[in-house]
Scaffold this motif. Structure first.
Motif, mmCIF file in Angstrom:
data_model
loop_
_atom_site.group_PDB
_atom_site.id
_atom_site.type_symbol
_atom_site.label_atom_id
_atom_site.label_comp_id
_atom_site.label_asym_id
_atom_site.label_seq_id
_atom_site.Cartn_x
_atom_site.Cartn_y
_atom_site.Cartn_z
ATOM 1 N N ALA B 116 0.844 -1.205 0.000
ATOM 2 C CA ALA B 116 0.000 0.000 0.000
ATOM 3 C C ALA B 116 0.874 1.248 0.000
ATOM 4 O O ALA B 116 0.625 2.206 -0.736
ATOM 5 N N MET B 117 1.938 1.223 0.821
ATOM 6 C CA MET B 117 2.869 2.353 0.838
ATOM 7 C C MET B 117 3.542 2.505 -0.527
ATOM 8 O O MET B 117 3.700 3.612 -1.039
ATOM 9 N N ALA B 118 3.945 1.379 -1.106
ATOM 10 C CA ALA B 118 4.604 1.421 -2.411
ATOM 11 C C ALA B 118 3.665 2.014 -3.457
ATOM 12 O O ALA B 118 4.074 2.853 -4.270
ATOM 13 N N SER B 119 2.401 1.595 -3.413
ATOM 14 C CA SER B 119 1.429 2.125 -4.364
ATOM 15 C C SER B 119 1.289 3.628 -4.204
ATOM 16 O O SER B 119 1.264 4.381 -5.179
ATOM 17 N N PHE B 120 1.228 4.059 -2.942
ATOM 18 C CA PHE B 120 1.065 5.481 -2.667
ATOM 19 C C PHE B 120 2.263 6.267 -3.192
ATOM 20 O O PHE B 120 2.110 7.289 -3.874
ATOM 21 N N ILE B 121 3.462 5.780 -2.886
ATOM 22 C CA ILE B 121 4.651 6.520 -3.313
ATOM 23 C C ILE B 121 4.784 6.502 -4.836
ATOM 24 O O ILE B 121 5.080 7.521 -5.462
ATOM 25 N N ARG B 252 13.667 3.512 -0.202
ATOM 26 C CA ARG B 252 13.314 4.780 -0.850
ATOM 27 C C ARG B 252 13.918 4.901 -2.252
ATOM 28 O O ARG B 252 13.245 5.334 -3.180
ATOM 29 N N LEU B 253 15.175 4.496 -2.414
ATOM 30 C CA LEU B 253 15.792 4.602 -3.732
ATOM 31 C C LEU B 253 15.141 3.652 -4.726
ATOM 32 O O LEU B 253 14.893 4.005 -5.880
ATOM 33 N N LEU B 254 14.856 2.459 -4.239
ATOM 34 C CA LEU B 254 14.188 1.464 -5.085
ATOM 35 C C LEU B 254 12.844 2.000 -5.565
ATOM 36 O O LEU B 254 12.513 1.917 -6.747
ATOM 37 N N MET B 255 12.087 2.585 -4.638
ATOM 38 C CA MET B 255 10.773 3.108 -5.013
ATOM 39 C C MET B 255 10.904 4.241 -6.024
ATOM 40 O O MET B 255 10.118 4.334 -6.956
ATOM 41 N N LEU B 256 11.900 5.071 -5.805
ATOM 42 C CA LEU B 256 12.109 6.192 -6.709
ATOM 43 C C LEU B 256 12.418 5.696 -8.121
ATOM 44 O O LEU B 256 11.842 6.160 -9.100
ATOM 45 N N ARG B 257 13.334 4.718 -8.201
ATOM 46 C CA ARG B 257 13.671 4.128 -9.499
ATOM 47 C C ARG B 257 12.421 3.545 -10.150
ATOM 48 O O ARG B 257 12.120 3.811 -11.308
ATOM 49 N N ALA B 258 11.711 2.727 -9.373
ATOM 50 C CA ALA B 258 10.538 2.053 -9.934
ATOM 51 C C ALA B 258 9.484 3.064 -10.370
ATOM 52 O O ALA B 258 8.823 2.880 -11.393
ATOM 53 N N VAL B 279 9.149 -4.586 -16.021
ATOM 54 C CA VAL B 279 10.468 -3.981 -16.200
ATOM 55 C C VAL B 279 11.074 -3.608 -14.850
ATOM 56 O O VAL B 279 12.239 -3.901 -14.566
ATOM 57 N N ALA B 280 10.258 -2.972 -13.989
ATOM 58 C CA ALA B 280 10.775 -2.557 -12.680
ATOM 59 C C ALA B 280 11.248 -3.769 -11.880
ATOM 60 O O ALA B 280 12.301 -3.740 -11.236
ATOM 61 N N TYR B 281 10.495 -4.849 -11.954
ATOM 62 C CA TYR B 281 10.876 -6.072 -11.253
ATOM 63 C C TYR B 281 12.211 -6.591 -11.784
ATOM 64 O O TYR B 281 13.123 -6.932 -11.029
ATOM 65 N N GLY B 282 12.325 -6.606 -13.121
ATOM 66 C CA GLY B 282 13.554 -7.092 -13.737
ATOM 67 C C GLY B 282 14.761 -6.251 -13.367
ATOM 68 O O GLY B 282 15.834 -6.787 -13.058
ATOM 69 N N VAL B 283 14.577 -4.939 -13.356
ATOM 70 C CA VAL B 283 15.690 -4.046 -13.022
ATOM 71 C C VAL B 283 16.160 -4.301 -11.596
ATOM 72 O O VAL B 283 17.360 -4.446 -11.331
ATOM 73 N N GLU B 284 15.219 -4.395 -10.656
ATOM 74 C CA GLU B 284 15.604 -4.613 -9.255
ATOM 75 C C GLU B 284 16.285 -5.961 -9.068
ATOM 76 O O GLU B 284 17.241 -6.091 -8.303
ATOM 77 N N LYS B 285 15.796 -6.930 -9.787
ATOM 78 C CA LYS B 285 16.401 -8.264 -9.667
ATOM 79 C C LYS B 285 17.840 -8.225 -10.146
ATOM 80 O O LYS B 285 18.737 -8.822 -9.545
ATOM 81 N N VAL B 304 7.733 -4.572 -3.663
ATOM 82 C CA VAL B 304 7.668 -3.115 -3.692
ATOM 83 C C VAL B 304 7.880 -2.582 -5.110
ATOM 84 O O VAL B 304 7.165 -1.682 -5.552
ATOM 85 N N ALA B 305 8.846 -3.149 -5.837
ATOM 86 C CA ALA B 305 9.175 -2.611 -7.164
ATOM 87 C C ALA B 305 7.979 -2.647 -8.119
ATOM 88 O O ALA B 305 7.594 -1.606 -8.663
ATOM 89 N N PRO B 306 7.351 -3.808 -8.354
ATOM 90 C CA PRO B 306 6.233 -3.793 -9.312
ATOM 91 C C PRO B 306 5.036 -2.997 -8.826
ATOM 92 O O PRO B 306 4.346 -2.367 -9.637
#
Lengths: 148, 508
Positions: B116-121, B252-258, B279-285, B304-306
């Motif tokens: 939920a936080m990830a969605s919000f950010i 925070r950085l991960l969320m920003l990137r995603a 794509v976001a999932y792949g990048v973080e992986k 969090v990424a996707p």
């Protein structure tokens, strides 16, 4: 039931539809026209592309799995019939009665018992008519059979 | 500073009692349809659209309501993904990969709160980007000529064909079917009737709402009948528990990137939340070197990424719809259709001519994200319980709502019949591996594409070379060509690499 013929058949239907579309566009009578392209050219272009796509589908079909079991096929067929009847009875029977019938039948398909299904149907019919229809000022049929 | 003043004006519109009420209603309904497996944002918006239209809401209120449903559904999609491993729609597929393992480990509440936080950010950062970029893009687009729009739409269709669906050919066929449906009715240029079969109901063209509801909602009902197994979905217990602030800050950085990835992928025409989250999932992986084997086994980063990306993409996809009038996804195509119904033509001029609508919508999305976060943290248990509502109750309700919506438009049984026929057609197409969003995109853009093509050719007096006469147009044509050949190039490259380094573990 896994077969490539479904895609082939669809491809053939698409080619036929595209040709009919082109013919229909080509036979348009245009009394006056101020621009070079007119109303025919773009539909004809679309028709040609669709015919080519249909051709590719015939030549290189995917294999489509239709139903995994017979019960699923019957449920879909029954659902389709219910939808058609609901549309046909919507105005003659009115919203409340037709909805009650549709909901009862549909809920039965999903395995709900007769009594709860019928109860749910009546509730949805009344709630839809008075809540959504009257409440929000939407136009819903009263039904011709009941003097509406 | 100019933008802030306009945004303030937007907040004044969004904060009116009616609009706030509709926003909350939309967000709630959106989370609801997003969390019910199989319904998803497209059906949610499609079912509500005729109701919003028929009860006579003003344009900005209606669009605030529908947009609330749209991004609310992106919030809701994660609930069934995490708890049941059943994605509500395509964009929630990546959420299941790490979300569901976390739930199985007994960390369901942590996963839900974190997502939920990830969605919000994700949603909010994308909105900031949108506030900055949408007016800029609008200013650039004012200079677009009809030939540029033709090239842009072809580019959009090329992106769609290569990136969406199982097979480019089938996506292209879907677009063509949509474009051809758009040709039905009186031709604006000459007054000639086209493809109406003499049926008066078709003189004004195929009713957009009837097509949308038929193709999506009715075919969905049939699909639910087919896939029903008779098993009851078990309640998933959610223990109480919250996420610590420190944990969110760690990502925070991960969320920003995603969020940035999600936003820009969302802006591209034809690509939407599903590609952004992948794509976001792949990048973080890839970035998590050495620990990437934890992905797929319940690593919070993989959740969090996707989730961040798909909410960012949902906002990003609104940008081309609002500024260019070219939607990037199926749901934004429906929102565009909604605006057209209200006699609002989205495009570069909308920001100048209807600022209350454009900025009111953007402001309402800021508020909506806050509302969704507040709504989702405490109410997640309620939404989770809704997952076990049997289809016996759900499907009849959905069918009744579609009939109410379509009938209340014109009171015509003809429309009901047409909706059902289109529903059967949509069901067939879905069974045969088609995605339906391209059909809607074609339907919405058909008239626009033809008008611009004809306008361009009347400027040039029939000379087709006008289509490549401007730098903007040429860029879009080259883009379209590159996108169109990319799958073949990638396939060839992958093939070569596979030969070079056998054995390769196929992890995608």
């Amino acid at each position: 039931m896994r077969s490539a013929w479904w895609d082939r058949a669809l491809g053939a239907v698409l080619i036929a539809a595209a040709l009919a579309f082109i013919a229909s566009a080509n036979s348009l009578q245009v009394p006056f026209q101020y621009e070079p392209l007119g109303p025919k050219a773009f539909p004809i272009l679309l028709g040609v592309i669709l015919a080519v796509c249909g051709g590719v589908l015939v030549l290189r079909p995917d294999s489509v799995t239709w139903f995994h079991d017979r019960a699923a096929a019957w449920r879909v067929l029954a659902g389709a019939v219910i939808l058609c009847l609901y549309a046909a009875l919507f105005e003659p029977l009115g919203f409340i009665a037709s909805t009650a019938l549709m909901v009862t039948a549909m809920a039965r398909l999903f395995g709900l018992g007769v009594v709860p299904a019928a109860l749910y149907g009546v509730v949805l019919g009344l709630a839809g008519y008075y809540g959504v229809g009257e409440g929000m000022g939407l136009n819903l049929p009263d039904g011709r059979l009941f003097g509406g | 500073m100019d933008i802030l003043a306009l945004l303030a004006q937007g907040f004044a519109v969004a904060l009116s009692p009616l609009n706030i009420g509709l926003l909350l209603l939309g967000c709630f309904f959106g989370t609801l349809v997003g969390s019910l497996p199989g319904i998803g944002p497209i059906n949610g918006v499609a079912i509500l659209l005729p109701l919003a239209y028929s009860i006579g809401l003003p344009a900005e209120s209606a669009i605030i309501l529908l947009a609330g449903v749209y991004y609310g559904a992106e919030y809701g999609g994660r609930i069934s993904s995490i708890l049941l491993n059943v994605p509500g729609d395509a964009s929630a597929v990546m959420t299941t990969l790490d979300g569901h393992p976390m739930a199985k480990r007994g960390e369901a509440s942590r996963a839900l709160a974190l997502s939920a936080m990830a969605s919000f950010i994700g949603g909010t950062s994308a909105l900031v980007l949108m506030t900055i970029f949408a007016p800029l893009l609008g200013r650039v687009a004012v200079g677009f000529g009809p030939q540029d729009y033709v090239a842009l739409m072809v580019f959009a269709f090329a992106c769609l064909a290569t990136l969406v669906g199982s097979r480019p050919l089938k996506t292209l066929i879907g677009v063509l079917i949509g474009l051809m449906l758009a040709m039905v009715g009186i031709d604006g240029g000459t007054g000639v009737m086209r493809f109406t079969f003499g049926i008066p109901n078709l003189f004004d063209g195929v009713e957009f709402l009837v097509v949308v509801i038929g193709l999506f909602a009715v075919s969905e009902a049939l699909l639910m009948l087919e896939t029903w197994s008779g098993k009851r979905i078990a309640d998933v217990p959610i223990a109480k528990g919250a996420v610590k602030l420190g944990e969110i800050l760690r990502y925070r950085l991960l969320m920003l990137r995603a969020a940035v990835i999600g936003f820009f992928i969302g802006v591209l025409p034809g690509t939407g939340a599903s590609i952004a989250s992948a794509v976001a999932y792949g990048v973080e992986k890839r970035l998590a070197q050495g620990e990437d084997d934890r992905f797929g086994k319940g690593d919070p980063r993989g959740l969090v990424a996707p989730e961040t990306a798909n909410n960012a993409a949902a906002a990003g996809a609104m940008v081309p719809m609002l500024t260019l009038g070219i939607p990037g996804s199926g749901t934004t195509a429906i929102l565009l259709g909604a605006l057209l119904l209200f006699n609002v033509t989205p495009g570069p001029l909308m920001f100048e001519q209807r600022p209350e609508l454009a900025w009111g919508l953007i402001a309402s999305m800021y508020l909506g994200n806050v509302a969704l976060l507040i709504l989702n943290l405490p109410l997640v248990g309620v939404f989770a319980r809704l997952l076990s509502v049997p289809r016996a109750y759900l499907v009849p309700l959905m069918v009744a709502l579609t009939f109410i919506g379509v009938f209340s438009l014109y009171g015509a049984t003809f429309d009901l019949g047409m909706m059902i026929v289109l529903g059967f057609f949509g069901y067939l197409l879905r069974k045969m591996g088609f995605t339906l969003a391209p059909v809607i995109l074609g339907l919405v853009l058909g008239a626009l594409l033809e008008t611009n093509l004809r306008r361009a050719l009347s400027i040039s007096d029939g000379d087709w070379s006008i289509l490549v006469s401007t730098p903007t147009g040429v860029v879009f044509w080259i883009g379209a060509a590159l996108v169109a050949v990319s799958p073949f190039v990638l396939k060839a490259l992958a093939h070569r690499r596979k030969i070079a380094s056998l054995p390769v573990k196929d992890d995608e």
